[in-house]
Scaffold this motif. Structure first.
Motif, PDB file in Angstrom:
ATOM      1  N   GLY A   1      43.553  70.227 112.410  1.00 15.31           N
ATOM      2  CA  GLY A   1      42.630  70.210 111.452  1.00 15.31           C
ATOM      3  C   GLY A   1      41.627  71.145 112.732  1.00 15.31           C
ATOM      4  O   GLY A   1      41.592  71.655 112.672  1.00 15.31           O
ATOM      5  N   ARG A   2      39.690  71.101 111.651  1.00 13.14           N
ATOM      6  CA  ARG A   2      39.320  72.039 112.416  1.00 13.14           C
ATOM      7  C   ARG A   2      37.840  71.300 112.332  1.00 13.14           C
ATOM      8  O   ARG A   2      37.435  70.891 112.108  1.00 13.14           O
ATOM      9  CB  ARG A   2      38.891  73.038 111.246  1.00 13.14           C
ATOM     10  CG  ARG A   2      40.387  74.346 111.539  1.00 13.14           C
ATOM     11  CD  ARG A   2      41.115  74.585 112.892  1.00 13.14           C
ATOM     12  NE  ARG A   2      41.865  75.468 112.884  1.00 13.14           N
ATOM     13  CZ  ARG A   2      43.207  75.285 112.848  1.00 13.14           C
ATOM     14  NH1 ARG A   2      43.822  73.565 113.347  1.00 13.14           N
ATOM     15  NH2 ARG A   2      44.118  76.278 112.623  1.00 13.14           N
ATOM     16  N   PRO A   3      37.081  71.608 113.272  1.00 11.40           N
ATOM     17  CA  PRO A   3      35.821  71.660 113.684  1.00 11.40           C
ATOM     18  C   PRO A   3      34.486  71.356 113.029  1.00 11.40           C
ATOM     19  O   PRO A   3      33.898  70.001 112.710  1.00 11.40           O
ATOM     20  CB  PRO A   3      35.033  71.900 115.244  1.00 11.40           C
ATOM     21  CG  PRO A   3      36.581  72.610 115.183  1.00 11.40           C
ATOM     22  CD  PRO A   3      37.726  73.386 114.442  1.00 11.40           C
ATOM     23  N   THR A   4      34.970  72.440 111.343  1.00  7.17           N
ATOM     24  CA  THR A   4      33.720  72.632 110.311  1.00  7.17           C
ATOM     25  C   THR A   4      34.643  72.438 109.372  1.00  7.17           C
ATOM     26  O   THR A   4      35.534  72.736 109.341  1.00  7.17           O
ATOM     27  CB  THR A   4      33.358  73.271 110.708  1.00  7.17           C
ATOM     28  OG1 THR A   4      33.689  74.699 110.343  1.00  7.17           O
ATOM     29  CG2 THR A   4      32.299  73.563 112.114  1.00  7.17           C
TER      30      THR A   4
ATOM     31  N   LYS B   1      36.857  61.741 129.751  1.00  7.44           N
ATOM     32  CA  LYS B   1      36.919  61.835 128.504  1.00  7.44           C
ATOM     33  C   LYS B   1      37.809  62.755 128.289  1.00  7.44           C
ATOM     34  O   LYS B   1      38.120  63.826 127.683  1.00  7.44           O
ATOM     35  CB  LYS B   1      35.085  61.780 127.851  1.00  7.44           C
ATOM     36  CG  LYS B   1      34.973  61.282 125.970  1.00  7.44           C
ATOM     37  CD  LYS B   1      33.509  61.526 125.528  1.00  7.44           C
ATOM     38  CE  LYS B   1      33.857  61.946 123.891  1.00  7.44           C
ATOM     39  NZ  LYS B   1      34.586  60.622 123.633  1.00  7.44           N
ATOM     40  N   LEU B   2      38.207  61.725 126.546  1.00  3.27           N
ATOM     41  CA  LEU B   2      39.609  62.754 126.263  1.00  3.27           C
ATOM     42  C   LEU B   2      39.575  63.815 124.562  1.00  3.27           C
ATOM     43  O   LEU B   2      37.699  63.134 124.103  1.00  3.27           O
ATOM     44  CB  LEU B   2      40.766  61.983 126.224  1.00  3.27           C
ATOM     45  CG  LEU B   2      42.071  61.536 126.744  1.00  3.27           C
ATOM     46  CD1 LEU B   2      42.700  60.205 126.548  1.00  3.27           C
ATOM     47  CD2 LEU B   2      41.447  63.024 127.961  1.00  3.27           C
ATOM     48  N   ALA B   3      39.377  64.868 124.108  1.00  2.98           N
ATOM     49  CA  ALA B   3      38.351  65.857 123.260  1.00  2.98           C
ATOM     50  C   ALA B   3      39.295  65.325 122.021  1.00  2.98           C
ATOM     51  O   ALA B   3      40.265  64.806 122.006  1.00  2.98           O
ATOM     52  CB  ALA B   3      38.274  67.257 123.766  1.00  2.98           C
ATOM     53  N   GLY B   4      38.681  65.690 121.238  1.00  5.13           N
ATOM     54  CA  GLY B   4      39.436  64.906 119.823  1.00  5.13           C
ATOM     55  C   GLY B   4      39.627  65.870 118.727  1.00  5.13           C
ATOM     56  O   GLY B   4      39.900  65.595 117.474  1.00  5.13           O
ATOM     57  N   ASN B   5      39.082  67.341 119.141  1.00  7.21           N
ATOM     58  CA  ASN B   5      38.976  68.423 118.506  1.00  7.21           C
ATOM     59  C   ASN B   5      40.688  68.551 118.108  1.00  7.21           C
ATOM     60  O   ASN B   5      40.772  69.253 117.328  1.00  7.21           O
ATOM     61  CB  ASN B   5      38.782  69.542 118.413  1.00  7.21           C
ATOM     62  CG  ASN B   5      38.994  69.757 120.641  1.00  7.21           C
ATOM     63  OD1 ASN B   5      39.215  69.568 120.305  1.00  7.21           O
ATOM     64  ND2 ASN B   5      38.806  71.067 120.376  1.00  7.21           N
ATOM     65  N   TRP B   6      41.949  68.542 119.102  1.00  9.73           N
ATOM     66  CA  TRP B   6      43.023  68.957 118.689  1.00  9.73           C
ATOM     67  C   TRP B   6      43.555  67.911 119.876  1.00  9.73           C
ATOM     68  O   TRP B   6      43.255  67.374 120.507  1.00  9.73           O
ATOM     69  CB  TRP B   6      43.540  70.124 119.130  1.00  9.73           C
ATOM     70  CG  TRP B   6      43.264  72.036 118.242  1.00  9.73           C
ATOM     71  CD1 TRP B   6      43.364  71.132 117.211  1.00  9.73           C
ATOM     72  CD2 TRP B   6      42.632  72.561 118.253  1.00  9.73           C
ATOM     73  NE1 TRP B   6      43.349  72.490 116.427  1.00  9.73           N
ATOM     74  CE2 TRP B   6      42.314  72.970 117.681  1.00  9.73           C
ATOM     75  CE3 TRP B   6      41.633  72.664 119.444  1.00  9.73           C
ATOM     76  CZ2 TRP B   6      41.840  74.547 117.009  1.00  9.73           C
ATOM     77  CZ3 TRP B   6      41.551  74.214 119.396  1.00  9.73           C
ATOM     78  CH2 TRP B   6      40.981  74.845 118.462  1.00  9.73           C
ATOM     79  N   ASP B   7      44.772  67.734 119.534  1.00 12.34           N
ATOM     80  CA  ASP B   7      45.816  66.842 120.868  1.00 12.34           C
ATOM     81  C   ASP B   7      45.583  67.410 122.167  1.00 12.34           C
ATOM     82  O   ASP B   7      45.124  68.520 122.271  1.00 12.34           O
ATOM     83  CB  ASP B   7      47.378  66.201 120.646  1.00 12.34           C
ATOM     84  CG  ASP B   7      48.139  65.798 120.697  1.00 12.34           C
ATOM     85  OD1 ASP B   7      47.032  64.443 121.585  1.00 12.34           O
ATOM     86  OD2 ASP B   7      49.403  64.975 120.451  1.00 12.34           O
ATOM     87  N   MET B   8      46.055  66.029 123.014  1.00 10.34           N
ATOM     88  CA  MET B   8      46.122  66.359 124.485  1.00 10.34           C
ATOM     89  C   MET B   8      44.945  67.330 124.896  1.00 10.34           C
ATOM     90  O   MET B   8      45.314  68.240 126.043  1.00 10.34           O
ATOM     91  CB  MET B   8      46.738  67.582 124.905  1.00 10.34           C
ATOM     92  CG  MET B   8      49.223  67.327 124.130  1.00 10.34           C
ATOM     93  SD  MET B   8      49.739  66.472 125.293  1.00 10.34           S
ATOM     94  CE  MET B   8      50.771  67.744 126.740  1.00 10.34           C
ATOM     95  N   ASP B   9      44.116  66.701 124.736  1.00 15.43           N
ATOM     96  CA  ASP B   9      42.762  66.515 125.603  1.00 15.43           C
ATOM     97  C   ASP B   9      42.118  68.126 124.947  1.00 15.43           C
ATOM     98  O   ASP B   9      41.673  68.627 125.938  1.00 15.43           O
ATOM     99  CB  ASP B   9      42.411  66.410 126.927  1.00 15.43           C
ATOM    100  CG  ASP B   9      41.341  66.638 127.450  1.00 15.43           C
ATOM    101  OD1 ASP B   9      40.314  66.437 126.477  1.00 15.43           O
ATOM    102  OD2 ASP B   9      40.687  66.330 128.382  1.00 15.43           O
TER     103      ASP B   9
ATOM    104  N   ALA C   1      34.977  62.739 110.525  1.00 15.63           N
ATOM    105  CA  ALA C   1      34.396  62.928 111.254  1.00 15.63           C
ATOM    106  C   ALA C   1      33.537  64.113 111.705  1.00 15.63           C
ATOM    107  O   ALA C   1      33.117  65.043 112.298  1.00 15.63           O
ATOM    108  CB  ALA C   1      35.191  62.440 112.990  1.00 15.63           C
ATOM    109  N   THR C   2      33.905  65.139 110.167  1.00 11.89           N
ATOM    110  CA  THR C   2      33.612  66.376 110.312  1.00 11.89           C
ATOM    111  C   THR C   2      32.411  66.465 109.587  1.00 11.89           C
ATOM    112  O   THR C   2      32.072  65.535 108.434  1.00 11.89           O
ATOM    113  CB  THR C   2      34.560  67.368 109.817  1.00 11.89           C
ATOM    114  OG1 THR C   2      36.311  66.136 110.341  1.00 11.89           O
ATOM    115  CG2 THR C   2      34.427  68.419 109.385  1.00 11.89           C
ATOM    116  N   SER C   3      31.285  67.381 110.307  1.00  7.10           N
ATOM    117  CA  SER C   3      30.311  67.568 108.982  1.00  7.10           C
ATOM    118  C   SER C   3      30.161  68.134 107.907  1.00  7.10           C
ATOM    119  O   SER C   3      31.540  68.888 107.338  1.00  7.10           O
ATOM    120  CB  SER C   3      29.615  68.791 109.579  1.00  7.10           C
ATOM    121  OG  SER C   3      30.133  69.821 110.128  1.00  7.10           O
TER     122      SER C   3
END
Length: 528
Positions: free
Chosen positions: A428-431, A509-517, A340-342
């Motif tokens: 993980g990290r967004p980029t 909607k729950l975020a996916g960048n880290w756990d627990m929203d 899912a990462t760029s």
């Protein structure tokens, strides 16, 4: 007449919308069924204020502190980042980068000079008004010569940091288009300046939605709502108590008995049983989280790449995903960049191959290898079982793996990055640049394999400043190939975030960048 089961089927097919389901359920007197299909959050769109939230986190250590430069796991991320403090920027629940304490920002054409406009009217928990000085000193807290902060390498390219009225101006040694993303890192929470170039981290004062009232490292944290919180529509609970309960059975029992309302890291072996509980809702979110087995490449025998390749060919990734994750994840390929990462590169998938493992063992002069693998469930839920499964896989390649079951408490300070081969998890990290800069760049604090690769490091710097998208894509592909084939980490699987909550709770909607929203559940959720 259409039944609620039929409506659920139509929803899954995309034939009806969420609003249609709710209206139809009301007409049938089956609102409860609609709640189970959509989740409580859909049935309670307007957040309510009040209530005392209790959260169980499967991490935490007696060595934890309120200094964000020391945050290592999801416990302090939830307490310090999710509750107490804000950063300059934030990744919202849709994955979009938005301003937090920075109202807006602009960059020079070469992306070397960045100007962040600091939000006005924000106060710290101690009553001090937020200023540019607080931001500068908070960033510099991680940049000192003796700093061991994992954020230090992210901020190392800064050559100048100064105030310009209400603005903060950062100048970099080279352009970096990802800088606003980096400043959302959970370590870089903004703290009040003490006036001497340093910050007050010991009191826990921040600008976040909750004020720390009690802090018992490795046990519990108690926070109360900040009555002057600047962020509208957030921080709904009167109080939040966050408990460190590393044992997953104990966390699950605390949730089912009502002792807590929310838990992370469900036991994937029994989550199907938990789903049957009408008072519990399961969340299952795909993101960048991955489970790894890092090797210390600065010491024998892991300084030999053929030996590392032998261990990489000695794990059955598909079986690991099915047996450890119970299908709640994806097969890894010895690189940390998630699909899912760029700039994710679809490289040829490494498969379980005992014969290739034997080939590389022979090249390494390590036939009949016996090796220790340290693990504890503090590393990730099921880490010990994963190590045992790895042992079974490796035996077919003639490798004897001694699984060392380590204590949960102190795992991150006494085992990880200390013992030759161990279990680990990454949110993980967004980029791609952020992930590589955090854990794979030579010399950074969290390079948990102590791996150094000259070409990789040159590409990392070059890709960061490359504005041509096609060239940047090629660079990241080559970097992922180098990590897969020459790096010191086995990445067998990407794990979904799987947790559970009381149906009394609601959320968007729950975020996916880290756990627990995105570690922001205490700020974003509410009691329905």
């Amino acid at each position: 007449m259409t039944t609620h089961d039929e409506m659920a089927r139509l929803l899954a097919m995309g034939r009806i919308g969420r609003r249609d389901l709710i209206k139809g359920a009301a007409a049938l007197g089956a609102v409860g069924a609609a709640e189970r299909v959509l989740g409580r959050s859909a049935m309670a769109a307007t957040p309510n204020k009040g209530g005392a939230l209790k959260v169980a986190i499967g991490a935490g250590s007696t060595t934890d502190t309120l200094d964000p430069a020391t945050f290592t796991d999801s416990y302090m991320q939830s307490v310090g980042f999710g509750g107490m403090r804000n950063c300059l920027t934030e990744i919202d629940n849709t994955g979009k980068l938005v301003g937090e304490l920075a109202e807006s920002w602009d960059a020079s054409p070469d992306a070397k000079t960045w100007t962040f406009k600091i939000r006005k009217g924000v106060t710290f928990h101690n009553g001090k008004s937020l200023t540019a000085e607080d931001v500068i000193d908070s960033i510099n807290h991680h940049r000192g010569e003796d700093s061991k902060s994992p954020a230090k390498p992210l901020l190392a390219p800064i050559t100048s940091l100064k105030a310009d009225g209400d603005n903060v101006v950062l100048t970099l040694e080279a352009g970096n288009a990802d800088l606003p993303y980096l400043l959302s890192d959970y370590h870089i929470g903004i703290m009040p300046s003490s006036g001497d170039g340093k910050v007050d981290w010991k009191s826990g004062a921040g600008t976040g939605g909750y004020i720390i009232k009690a802090f018992e490292p490795g046990v519990r944290s108690f926070l109360e709502r900040n009555p002057n919180y600047w962020k509208q529509g957030r921080a709904h609970f009167d109080s939040v108590e966050i408990l460190s309960i590393i044992d997953v059975a104990a966390r699950t029992n605390a949730l089912t008995t009502g002792e807590v309302h929310l838990m992370d890291r469900c036991d994937l072996k029994t989550v199907h049983l938990l789903k049957r509980n009408r008072d519990v809702e399961i969340y299952d979110v795909t993101g960048t989280q991955h489970y790894t087995f890092p090797m210390l490449t600065n010491q024998a025998p892991f300084d030999n790449n053929d030996l590392r390749l032998a261990l990489k060919y000695s794990v059955n990734r598909e079986e690991m995903v099915q047996k450890i994750l119970r299908g709640h994840g994806k097969v890894g390929n010895d690189t940390p960049i998630a699909p899912a990462t760029s700039f994710y590169a679809e490289l040829e998938q490494r498969a379980y191959d005992p014969d290739k493992a034997k080939f590389h063992l022979k090249k390494a002069g390590a036939e009949g290898l016996t090796i220790d693998l340290s693990a504890a469930d503090a590393a990730f839920a099921g880490a010990v079982d994963a190590a045992v499964l790895y042992k079974e896989h490796a035996a077919k390649a003639g490798i004897t793996v001694n699984v060392i079951r380590e204590p949960n408490d102190g795992y991150w300070s006494n085992v990880w990055m200390k013992k030759g081969w161990s279990a680990c998890y990454w949110g993980g990290r967004p980029t791609a640049d952020w992930m590589f800069s955090t854990a794979y760049e030579a010399g950074v604090a969290w390079n948990d394999t102590y791996w150094e690769h000259e070409k990789f490091n040159k590409l990392l710097v070059a890709a960061r400043v490359e504005l041509d998208e096609a060239k940047r894509t090629d660079m990241y592909r080559e970097m992922q190939t180098i990590v897969r084939d020459e790096g010191g980490v086995v990445v067998p699987m990407f794990a979904n975030y799987v947790g559970a909550s009381s149906t009394k709770l609601a959320h968007d909607k729950l975020a996916g960048n880290w756990d627990m929203d995105g570690h922001k559940a205490v700020e974003r959720w509410w009691f329905a």
